[in-house]
Scaffold this active site. Structure first.
Site, PDB file in Angstrom:
ATOM      1  N   ASP A  21      -9.646   7.129  -7.293  1.00 33.38           N
ATOM      2  CA  ASP A  21     -10.208   6.498  -8.491  1.00 33.38           C
ATOM      3  C   ASP A  21     -11.494   7.178  -8.945  1.00 33.38           C
ATOM      4  O   ASP A  21     -12.508   6.513  -9.196  1.00 33.38           O
ATOM      5  CB  ASP A  21     -10.493   4.999  -8.224  1.00 33.38           C
ATOM      6  CG  ASP A  21      -9.292   4.274  -7.629  1.00 33.38           C
ATOM      7  OD1 ASP A  21      -8.175   4.528  -8.091  1.00 33.38           O
ATOM      8  OD2 ASP A  21      -9.481   3.463  -6.701  1.00 33.38           O
ATOM      9  N   GLU A 192      -3.975  -0.402 -16.004  1.00 32.65           N
ATOM     10  CA  GLU A 192      -5.244  -0.545 -15.281  1.00 32.65           C
ATOM     11  C   GLU A 192      -6.093   0.700 -15.510  1.00 32.65           C
ATOM     12  O   GLU A 192      -5.755   1.536 -16.336  1.00 32.65           O
ATOM     13  CB  GLU A 192      -4.986  -0.791 -13.786  1.00 32.65           C
ATOM     14  CG  GLU A 192      -4.149   0.272 -13.125  1.00 32.65           C
ATOM     15  CD  GLU A 192      -3.626  -0.130 -11.740  1.00 32.65           C
ATOM     16  OE1 GLU A 192      -3.704  -1.319 -11.367  1.00 32.65           O
ATOM     17  OE2 GLU A 192      -3.131   0.764 -11.037  1.00 32.65           O
TER      18      GLU A 192
HETATM   19  C1  6LW Z   1      -7.442   0.683  -8.383  1.00 31.16           C
HETATM   20  C2  6LW Z   1      -6.372   0.827  -9.368  1.00 31.16           C
HETATM   21  C3  6LW Z   1      -5.646   1.844  -8.679  1.00 31.16           C
HETATM   22  O1  6LW Z   1      -8.347  -0.303  -8.601  1.00 31.16           O
HETATM   23  O2  6LW Z   1      -5.630   1.534  -7.360  1.00 31.16           O
HETATM   24  O3  6LW Z   1      -4.792   3.944  -8.748  1.00 31.16           O
HETATM   25  C4  6LW Z   1      -6.553   0.504  -7.189  1.00 31.16           C
HETATM   26  N1  6LW Z   1      -5.274   2.897  -9.253  1.00 31.16           N
HETATM   27  O4  6LW Z   1      -6.743   1.252 -10.621  1.00 31.16           O
HETATM   28  C5  6LW Z   1      -7.263   0.645  -5.901  1.00 31.16           C
HETATM   29  O5  6LW Z   1      -7.794   1.943  -5.775  1.00 31.16           O
END
Ligand code: 6LW
Length: 519
Positions: A21, A192
């Site tokens: 991230d 996300e």
């Molecule tokens: C993070 C989400 C994700 O918050 O994995 O790869 C989660 N993306 O965006 C935990 O790292």
């Protein structure tokens, strides 16, 4: 095509090992990058670079338990994805402590500092739920977005799934507007990792969709208004390896982008390098770098929306080979590459005159949601070795471990019982099965060396008494320490750590080596 013509070849990942991230910002000619840290402490490592390829860990944003309470935090709970931004002389970092949600408290918070080499503020908590918070400073206003709505409607799940936006004061956390749903993504599940940018009069919303596994992707939308409606990029996903079976890099997603001082654009994202024989990875999600171009007002990433182990781009300065080798003789304070599991009990760690004393208590590496006496560094290469020499404890155990979480770890240690008998033990824990697979009595000696050798199949455990020869105690499959094989959702990677339990042990050095051909 690029504003600066000097092209350099560089190697990915630029920050190997468990560093997911990534979020990046620029301060003049200095680049700063932060990654997620979950149940490990201190939280949110800060990396610095001048050329975008060689990154040095210079500290952490969350160095005090008051900023990052991790007591009883679940494996892969704690700190999720951070975002870092610089605005008007201050650095801001926003992230989620997901453990707060289980206590019915807000999880998203912001810390700030005017000196990135020094400590950061106490958190201000934001009344907006979800994960992956991000900030956009625009027109003297601060916008905050994340994957959940108002806190009183619960954590992400209770609100309609999507990306929410509100206006805040980043120093107090006070909200100036209600949380508004601005996007549900472009069709993939789990919209996300929102990052909002204002570029050439347009607002760009970069998301991750598809989940952080093998279907992961990066999508982009844009709008003239920050609240939307957002129009999807015609060539979404702008980055994904979901259709690149057999490619050495998989699961690319969760990205952030930035313009350098020469006008060139860059994208950082997470990706994994699976083991050669199965869709498994033990090194965690790593940080990758790609050049980004703008075509017709849309970003174009890397090589045909993909990232390679070797890439070319107009780096702001020449890259140097990444040095994976590490040696510490404990002659000074521990550097920030060393991490603890949850909040450490500080008095159990003493560094003095070339010696690290670990004061082992009654916790073990298998203590559920515990904080055993442990310091570790991320394993950054598949093929590597790590060794230490220690003075065995009067009673108790001390050794070296390949540690994923409390349910998944292998370790070799020296143990001394109440009668003074010494033994070398290889212990393995996978799921709910824990077993000693090797136990050998050794004559009492004042120094024992322990070594872990890793390759893409096994961890091999060796020991040496005094000035004797190395003896192999046994092996453990890498497959046992992989994200895909854990019994709960996990997001971390293997640490190589030193630990003690039930007594004090003195470690004289710690060394890890990666063969040059792989560096
Ligand atoms: C993070 C989400 C994700 O918050 O994995 O790869 C989660 N993306 O965006 C935990 O790292």
């Amino acid at each position: 095509m690029f504003p600066k013509e000097v092209m350099y070849t560089y190697h990915n990942p630029v920050i190997p090992g468990f560093n997911p991230d990534p979020s990046i910002c620029r301060d003049g000619e200095d680049f700063y990058l932060v990654t997620s840290s979950f149940e490990f402490f201190p939280g949110v490592p800060i990396y610095h670079s001048k050329n975008l390829v060689n990154w040095e860990c210079i500290g952490h944003c969350l160095t005090r338990p008051s900023q990052l309470p991790l007591a009883n935090c679940q494996s892969s709970g704690g700190i999720y994805a951070p975002t870092i931004r610089k605005y008007k002389g201050l650095f801001y970092m926003t992230t989620t402590n997901v453990d707060m949600y289980s206590k019915g408290r807000p999880g998203n918070f912001i810390v700030h500092t005017d000196d990135i080499l020094n400590s950061w503020s106490e958190p201000v908590w934001i009344d907006q739920g979800g994960i992956d918070p991000s900030l956009l400073f625009f027109d003297d206003k601060t916008y905050f977005c994340s994957t959940g709505g108002e806190m009183n409607s619960g954590y992400a799940g209770d609100t309609e799934h999507g990306i929410y936006l509100c206006e805040i004061d980043p120093l107090s956390g006070k909200k100036f507007s209600p949380s508004k749903l601005i996007s549900k993504g472009t069709g993939g599940r789990f919209a996300e990792a929102p990052h909002l940018y204002h570029i050439n009069g347009m607002f760009y919303l970069m998301l991750a969709e598809g989940g952080t596994e093998y279907g992961h992707m990066v999508t982009v939308q844009r709008s003239r208004s920050i609240y939307g409606p957002y129009e999807p990029c015609p060539h979404n996903p702008v980055l994904s390896h979901r259709n690149r079976g057999g490619h050495p890099i998989q699961a690319t997603g969760h990205a952030d982008m930035m313009e350098d001082q020469n006008g060139a654009w860059w994208l950082v994202c997470l990706g994994i390098r699976p083991l050669p024989r199965a869709m498994l990875h033990n090194l965690g999600r790593e940080t990758f770098l790609s050049p980004l171009r703008w075509i017709d007002g849309w970003p174009v990433v890397g090589n045909n929306s993909g990232i390679e182990l070797e890439m070319e781009g107009p780096l702001p300065a020449a890259p140097e080979p990444i040095n994976f080798n590490y040696m510490t003789d404990f002659s000074g304070p521990l550097d920030p590459n060393w991490n603890y599991i949850r909040n450490p009990v500080e008095k159990n760690y003493v560094v003095k005159s070339g010696c690290l004393t670990l004061k082992g208590d009654d916790q073990t590496l298998s203590t559920a949601n515990g904080n055993p006496v442990f310091i570790g560094m991320r394993q950054q290469a598949y093929v590597m070795s790590a060794e230490t020499t220690l003075r065995p404890p009067e009673t108790g155990k001390a050794g070296i471990t390949a540690f994923y979480n409390y349910d998944y770890h292998y370790e070799i240690f020296v143990e001394r019982n109440g009668e003074g008998d010494m033994a070398i033990v290889l212990n393995k824990r996978i799921h709910d099965l824990e077993a000693e697979t090797f136990r050998q009595k050794i004559p009492a000696c004042d120094k024992v060396s322990l070594r872990i050798k890793a390759d893409t199949e096994n961890y091999t455990f060796e020991y040496k008494c005094g000035e004797g020869v190395w003896i192999t105690a046994g092996r453990g499959l890498c497959a046992g320490l992989c994200t895909e094989t854990t019994h709960t959702m996990t997001f971390t990677g293997v640490y190589i750590g030193l630990f003690a339990g039930g007594g004090n042990a003195d470690f004289l050095y710690s060394k890890s080596i990666v063969p040059k051909s792989l560096g």
